[in-house]
Scaffold this motif. Sequence first.
Motif, PDB file in Angstrom:
ATOM      1  N   GLU A 197      28.729  19.564   7.915  1.00  0.00           N
ATOM      2  CA  GLU A 197      29.013  19.384   6.494  1.00  0.00           C
ATOM      3  C   GLU A 197      30.484  19.613   6.163  1.00  0.00           C
ATOM      4  OE1 GLU A 197      26.534  21.559   3.869  1.00  0.00           O
ATOM      5  OE2 GLU A 197      24.659  20.701   4.608  1.00  0.00           O
ATOM      6  N   GLU A 198      31.082  20.653   6.745  1.00  0.00           N
ATOM      7  CA  GLU A 198      32.437  21.017   6.369  1.00  0.00           C
ATOM      8  C   GLU A 198      33.471  20.693   7.447  1.00  0.00           C
ATOM      9  OE1 GLU A 198      32.457  25.080   5.233  1.00  0.00           O
ATOM     10  OE2 GLU A 198      31.209  24.751   3.450  1.00  0.00           O
ATOM     11  N   ARG A 199      33.041  20.286   8.629  1.00  0.00           N
ATOM     12  CA  ARG A 199      34.000  19.987   9.687  1.00  0.00           C
ATOM     13  C   ARG A 199      33.403  19.012  10.682  1.00  0.00           C
ATOM     14  NH1 ARG A 199      35.457  25.278  12.837  1.00  0.00           N
ATOM     15  NH2 ARG A 199      35.939  25.932  10.712  1.00  0.00           N
ATOM     16  N   ASP A 200      34.271  18.221  11.285  1.00  0.00           N
ATOM     17  CA  ASP A 200      33.888  17.312  12.361  1.00  0.00           C
ATOM     18  C   ASP A 200      34.682  17.716  13.591  1.00  0.00           C
ATOM     19  OD1 ASP A 200      32.450  16.062  10.393  1.00  0.00           O
ATOM     20  OD2 ASP A 200      33.076  14.039  10.933  1.00  0.00           O
ATOM     21  N   THR A 201      33.975  18.178  14.611  1.00  0.00           N
ATOM     22  CA  THR A 201      34.616  18.757  15.791  1.00  0.00           C
ATOM     23  C   THR A 201      34.463  17.847  16.991  1.00  0.00           C
ATOM     24  OG1 THR A 201      34.150  20.990  14.964  1.00  0.00           O
ATOM     25  CG2 THR A 201      34.633  20.780  17.306  1.00  0.00           C
ATOM     26  N   LEU A 202      35.483  17.808  17.833  1.00  0.00           N
ATOM     27  CA  LEU A 202      35.400  17.104  19.109  1.00  0.00           C
ATOM     28  C   LEU A 202      35.602  18.104  20.230  1.00  0.00           C
ATOM     29  CD1 LEU A 202      35.133  14.363  20.584  1.00  0.00           C
ATOM     30  CD2 LEU A 202      37.642  14.285  20.630  1.00  0.00           C
ATOM     31  N   CYS A 203      34.672  18.089  21.189  1.00  0.00           N
ATOM     32  CA  CYS A 203      34.765  18.923  22.388  1.00  0.00           C
ATOM     33  C   CYS A 203      35.299  18.048  23.510  1.00  0.00           C
ATOM     34  CB  CYS A 203      33.383  19.467  22.726  1.00  0.00           C
ATOM     35  SG  CYS A 203      33.331  20.509  24.201  1.00  0.00           S
TER      36      CYS A 203
END
Length: 344
Positions: A100-106
Amino acid sequence: MEQKTSLLGMTIAELRTVAAEVGLPAYAASQMADWLYKKRVSEVAEMTNIALRKREVLAAGYTVGAREPAEAARSKDGTVKYLFEAAAGRFVEAVYIPAEERDTLCVSSQVGCRMACHFCMTGRQGLGANLTAGEIMNQILRLPEATQLTNLVFMGMGEPLDNVDEVLKALEILTSSYGVGWSPRRITVSTVGVAAPLRRFLAESECHLAVSLHSPFAEERARLMPAERACPVEEVVALLKEYDFAHRRRVSFEYILFDGVNDTMRHVKALAALLRGLPCRVNLIRFHAIPGVALRSCSAEKMIWFRDALNARGVVCTIRTSRGEDIQAACGMLSTKRLLEKRH
């Protein structure tokens, strides 16, 4: 046919060298960086503010080096695991995790890994190769959701500080004004705690740090993570206590809870004692089962108990939401599957 050199992953200093080599003025390095890291072009021919003749000379010896994902697996929770082809037909994984508040890439830093953690599928592959800064950057820039990203974690395949030169180069590009221009506060680098490269990372970058811990007891951690013998967790914590992290970076410890292995009050007390005096937090992680490993994940109730017990002893502790298990999102699962398919 002579192989061309990739421009992707070059720092501004390296791009100045390229510019001088092909007869371009020094400011062309900034132009190339803008095309590579902001406009994210795929071909040298797209760098239209460089004279056509000079572009042709540049393209004769250099290529952008961008590669699209070879495959994608999508989870019902929105997580997407991308495979990118690397050296010798091997694959590395990049996992996109929307919230909802962040889009993360690993992202991954190596093809395989030599740390051989008992609970990690990547370690079973062994170390195939270090990724270049360009191959690291490619996972980020060629991601279909690249413009939506808010955070980046070096928690994919490999030990980032076992490839410290290329990882630090990628971090420079990511956080420099000539490059992607991100704040280092948006980036976290994970490590088992390799001492000399860790000191370099702390000196040369302000990105956040996450240490894979998993047990406060040396022998138990060594059974889970053979790297403990070369990188004792007590020495890692002592090293970190030498630094003032108040305003520079966040330090966290990753702790996978294994049922009946590292989930007792004895572990809570030892963890609290080990981390006393170090501003940090502990992230509890649910174990994603892998073939041939008898370890089991703790129940949700046990994880909540462990979190609350640590918080009660003054250690900030959170439970990380588990994502993407239906698409083999645990580190190394999908790439190992594709590697075995190629061998057969």
